[in-house]
Motif scaffolding. Structure first.
Motif, PDB file in Angstrom:
ATOM      1  N   GLU A 181       0.832  -1.198   0.000  1.00 46.65           N
ATOM      2  CA  GLU A 181       0.000   0.000   0.000  1.00 46.65           C
ATOM      3  C   GLU A 181       0.870   1.252   0.000  1.00 46.65           C
ATOM      4  O   GLU A 181       2.015   1.218   0.430  1.00 46.65           O
ATOM      5  N   TYR A 196      -4.640   5.190   2.690  1.00 43.80           N
ATOM      6  CA  TYR A 196      -3.758   4.230   2.030  1.00 43.80           C
ATOM      7  C   TYR A 196      -4.507   3.542   0.908  1.00 43.80           C
ATOM      8  O   TYR A 196      -5.706   3.264   1.028  1.00 43.80           O
ATOM      9  N   PRO A 236      -3.993   0.537  -2.512  1.00 37.85           N
ATOM     10  CA  PRO A 236      -3.140  -0.541  -3.013  1.00 37.85           C
ATOM     11  C   PRO A 236      -2.122   0.015  -4.019  1.00 37.85           C
ATOM     12  O   PRO A 236      -2.452   0.895  -4.828  1.00 37.85           O
TER      13      PRO A 236
END
Length: 186
Positions: free
Chosen positions: A88, A96, A98
């Motif tokens: 992340e 956050y 991916p």
């Protein structure tokens, strides 16, 4: 050959072996990531170019003036063997997301977001630069880049009343930064 004009702002970074991967392999992988995902994350560590209090404000300040900020890299011999794949990233320290599909960042706490990665052959005297942000703003680049400090937000200022000119360093890579310019990884 100069890749900079007086007043140009740039991020300077020393690069080499990282996370048990040769620079040649890293470059090949990063170019493929740019081709596949449109961006790549160039991982790094250390505190001298923190994403939130150095890189992002520096790039925003300079681009507001109409300056295009690039990453210029000097190849060095290094022994970086940290491992770990970032899953992340955060552009702001709160949210956050991916890491984009197809992008891999190994052994790094932070990353610069780039959308190009090109070879260059250029020389630069760090004595012709000055730090562009933070409490060291205005200090000559050659006085700042020493010891464990291997990256900086710099402004090219040749002959701006600086003392003796120091030896040139060889720059071998150039990248264009893409928003959000730098991120924290986990």
């Amino acid at each position: 050959m100069s890749v900079l004009n007086p007043g140009d702002s740039f991020l300077y970074m020393k690069v080499g072996v990282h996370a048990n991967e040769t620079l040649e392999d890293i470059i090949k992988r990063k170019r493929q990531e740019i081709e596949d995902a449109g961006v790549s994350f160039w991982g790094y560590g250390g505190s001298s170019c923190h994403p939130y209090n150095a890189v992002q404000p520096f790039v925003r300040e300079e681009t507001a003036k109409g300056t295009k900020v690039r990453l210029l890299m000097q190849e060095i011999t290094s022994r970086h063997y940290a491992e770990g794949l970032a899953k992340e990233y955060s552009p702001d320290g709160k949210n956050y997301y991916p890491v984009p599909k197809g992008v891999n960042v190994l052994g790094s706490r932070y990353a610069l977001v780039v959308n190009t990665l090109d070879p260059i052959e250029a020389a630069l005297s760090l004595s012709d630069t000055k730090v562009g942000i933070g409490n060291k703003r205005g200090i000559r680049g050659d006085q700042y880049i020493r010891g464990h400090v291997d990256k900086a937000c710099l402004v090219y200022s040749p002959g701006a009343g600086f003392a003796e000119r120091k030896a040139d360093i060889e720059l071998s890579l150039s990248a264009v930064l893409a928003e959000p310019y730098a991120v924290v990884l986990r």
